[in-house]
Design a protein around this motif. Structure first.
Motif, short mmCIF file in Angstrom:
data_model
loop_
_atom_site.label_atom_id
_atom_site.label_comp_id
_atom_site.label_asym_id
_atom_site.label_seq_id
_atom_site.Cartn_x
_atom_site.Cartn_y
_atom_site.Cartn_z
N ALA A 9 -13.96 -8.29 8.22
CA ALA A 9 -15.38 -7.90 8.33
C ALA A 9 -15.48 -6.44 7.92
CB ALA A 9 -15.90 -8.10 9.75
N GLU A 10 -16.47 -6.10 7.10
CA GLU A 10 -16.56 -4.73 6.62
C GLU A 10 -17.95 -4.44 6.08
OE1 GLU A 10 -15.17 -1.66 7.13
OE2 GLU A 10 -13.28 -2.63 6.56
N GLY A 11 -18.44 -3.24 6.39
CA GLY A 11 -19.64 -2.75 5.75
C GLY A 11 -19.22 -1.88 4.56
N ILE A 12 -19.83 -0.70 4.46
CA ILE A 12 -19.38 0.27 3.48
C ILE A 12 -18.40 1.20 4.21
CG2 ILE A 12 -20.02 2.13 1.91
CD1 ILE A 12 -20.97 -0.55 0.94
N SER A 13 -17.12 1.00 3.98
CA SER A 13 -16.08 1.68 4.74
C SER A 13 -15.92 3.13 4.29
CB SER A 13 -14.75 0.94 4.56
OG SER A 13 -13.66 1.75 4.95
N ALA A 14 -15.94 4.05 5.27
CA ALA A 14 -15.73 5.46 4.96
C ALA A 14 -14.33 5.70 4.41
CB ALA A 14 -15.96 6.31 6.21
N THR A 15 -13.34 4.97 4.93
CA THR A 15 -11.97 5.14 4.44
C THR A 15 -11.87 4.76 2.96
OG1 THR A 15 -11.04 4.69 6.62
CG2 THR A 15 -9.58 4.38 4.74
N LEU A 16 -12.56 3.70 2.57
CA LEU A 16 -12.53 3.28 1.17
C LEU A 16 -13.25 4.30 0.28
CD1 LEU A 16 -13.10 -0.57 1.48
CD2 LEU A 16 -10.95 0.68 1.28
N LEU A 17 -14.35 4.84 0.77
CA LEU A 17 -15.04 5.89 0.01
C LEU A 17 -14.14 7.11 -0.16
CD1 LEU A 17 -18.60 5.75 1.64
CD2 LEU A 17 -17.94 4.84 -0.59
N GLU A 18 -13.41 7.44 0.88
CA GLU A 18 -12.48 8.58 0.80
C GLU A 18 -11.38 8.32 -0.22
OE1 GLU A 18 -13.15 9.98 5.43
OE2 GLU A 18 -11.45 8.71 4.89
N ALA A 19 -10.83 7.10 -0.21
CA ALA A 19 -9.80 6.75 -1.20
C ALA A 19 -10.35 6.88 -2.61
CB ALA A 19 -9.28 5.34 -0.94
N MET A 20 -11.58 6.41 -2.83
CA MET A 20 -12.21 6.51 -4.15
C MET A 20 -12.32 7.98 -4.57
SD MET A 20 -15.17 3.66 -3.43
CE MET A 20 -15.98 3.61 -5.03
N ALA A 21 -12.73 8.84 -3.62
CA ALA A 21 -12.88 10.26 -3.92
C ALA A 21 -11.53 10.95 -4.12
CB ALA A 21 -13.64 10.95 -2.79
N CYS A 22 -10.45 10.34 -3.60
CA CYS A 22 -9.10 10.90 -3.74
C CYS A 22 -8.37 10.37 -4.97
CB CYS A 22 -8.27 10.57 -2.50
SG CYS A 22 -8.73 11.51 -1.04
N ASN A 23 -9.04 9.57 -5.78
CA ASN A 23 -8.41 8.96 -6.97
C ASN A 23 -7.28 8.01 -6.59
OD1 ASN A 23 -9.62 9.63 -9.52
ND2 ASN A 23 -9.02 11.75 -9.14
N THR A 24 -7.38 7.40 -5.41
CA THR A 24 -6.38 6.43 -4.97
C THR A 24 -6.95 5.03 -5.08
OG1 THR A 24 -5.43 8.03 -3.43
CG2 THR A 24 -4.91 5.71 -3.05
N PRO A 25 -6.42 4.18 -5.96
CA PRO A 25 -6.93 2.81 -6.10
C PRO A 25 -6.77 2.01 -4.81
CG PRO A 25 -5.53 3.42 -7.96
CD PRO A 25 -5.35 4.49 -6.92
N VAL A 26 -7.65 1.05 -4.61
CA VAL A 26 -7.63 0.26 -3.38
C VAL A 26 -7.47 -1.22 -3.68
CG1 VAL A 26 -9.10 1.97 -2.23
CG2 VAL A 26 -10.14 -0.07 -3.24
N ILE A 27 -6.85 -1.92 -2.72
CA ILE A 27 -6.82 -3.38 -2.70
C ILE A 27 -7.50 -3.80 -1.42
CG2 ILE A 27 -5.40 -5.46 -2.74
CD1 ILE A 27 -3.19 -3.91 -4.08
N VAL A 28 -8.60 -4.55 -1.53
CA VAL A 28 -9.42 -4.91 -0.38
C VAL A 28 -9.83 -6.37 -0.48
CG1 VAL A 28 -10.32 -2.58 -0.08
CG2 VAL A 28 -11.55 -4.18 -1.53
N THR A 29 -10.32 -6.90 0.62
CA THR A 29 -10.78 -8.28 0.65
C THR A 29 -12.18 -8.41 0.08
OG1 THR A 29 -11.24 -7.79 2.98
CG2 THR A 29 -9.35 -9.18 2.51
#
Length: 339
Positions: free
Chosen positions: A247-267
């Protein structure tokens, strides 16, 4: 404006706490007077299943003696009863879909009660804000006073520096709980190749499970809770961030990863679909450790793909900076005061 913010907590790495801290900072910077009610200044019972209910009761009693505000803004349905008690234009921000989260964590009987409370809370507010398109569409069924204002981050304030401890470093940073997919993370980690190291940062109800599960895993490293100034460099120093939430809304951690140039793998759920449906992230099915493992292994050495993903994500995250999100809240406040 004179504004009262009501939030169950202001501390920790949880999304509600971080969102509220950032909103306070933005509102004060914009010249507004802001008071706050949270578990940091109201007594609560420090037991997992009693903390939120006790905050609901004690915050309600506290607001019996509070004066009028221009805006009364509750950051979670738990704060809605206290919101109802104070004079002023009332706003309720809901992070995710409350009753669905309760069902996932506590079962259907608790969800039924929370659903009734949720509908009452909706009626007490002059305006509702939802943090993702999924939540917006859900709450729109209850009435027309819903606005879509996603979570935001203050990109300029993110800690500087890079902390890379292993050549092929991946990271999970968040609440150690079932809905954040921590069990999928652990199952995946147990099958990682020896040259890939997984960092786990956070605290929560699954902490004991995490510690026990990784005792014999040399390439899974639990770092406990870390403050933001240490977490951000670790995210920036990782090849991938994984967050297989259920379950997830707009995750702050994911936004931070995006701003850090770190690619994400999410559901592929909730706000994740909204954020990463344009190849700015890698989507997988929920509760699928085999798919997560396969995506990690097939991606971690593909520098061209990682660079393409991170560039798209960095462009997209600019839309979620508080310079944009904060203005949306101010516009809503002004609209309510004029109505």
């Amino acid at each position: 404006m004179k504004i009262l913010l009501i939030s169950p907590t202001l501390e920790g790495i949880g999304g509600v706490a971080q969102h509220t801290r950032d909103l306070i900072k933005f509102l004060k910077k914009s010249g507004n007077h802001v008071d706050v009610l949270s578990s940091e200044n109201i007594p609560t019972i420090p037991i997992k299943k009693l903390k939120n209910p006790s905050f609901l009761i004690f915050s309600f009693l506290k607001t019996k003696f509070m004066k009028q505000y221009d805006i009364v803004h509750a950051q979670h349905p738990i704060g809605a009863l206290a919101m109802k008690n104070v004079s002023g234009k009332k706003i309720l921000t809901i992070h995710g879909i409350y009753s669905q989260q309760i069902e996932m964590l506590h079962g259907k009987s608790s969800s039924s009660l929370s659903n009734k409370y949720e509908k009452n809370a909706y009626g007490w507010a002059d305006a509702i804000t939802a943090g993702s398109t999924e939540a917006y569409n859900y709450y729109k069924k209850f009435g027309s006073n819903v606005s879509l204002i996603p979570n935001g981050i203050d990109i300029k304030s993110l800690a500087k520096g890079t902390d890379t401890r292993y050549k092929k470093q991946i990271i999970f940073a968040g609440r150690l709980s079932i809905e954040k997919g921590i069990r999928t993370v652990i199952e995946t980690g147990k099958h990682l190749p020896n040259d890939i190291d997984l960092l786990i940062i956070g605290d929560g109800p699954e902490k004991s499970f995490v510690i026990e599960s990784i005792k014999n895993c040399k390439n899974i490293h639990y770092l406990g809770y870390q403050p933001k100034e240490k977490t951000i460099p670790l995210i920036r120093g990782s090849k991938l961030l994984i967050q297989p939430s259920t379950a997830e809304g707009i995750s702050a951690t994911l936004l931070e990863a995006m701003a850090c140039n770190t690619p994400v793998i999410v559901t592929s759920i909730g706000g994740n679909i909204e954020l990463f449906n344009n190849d700015s992230g890698i989507l997988i099915e929920p509760e699928n450790s085999k798919e997560l493992l396969q995506k990690i292994i097939s991606t971690i050495d593909d520098d061209e793909k990682l660079e393409k993903i991170s560039k798209l994500a960095l462009l997209q995250v600019q839309n979620y900076d508080w310079s944009t999100i904060g203005k949306q809240y101010l516009e809503l406040y002004q609209k309510l005061l004029k109505s």
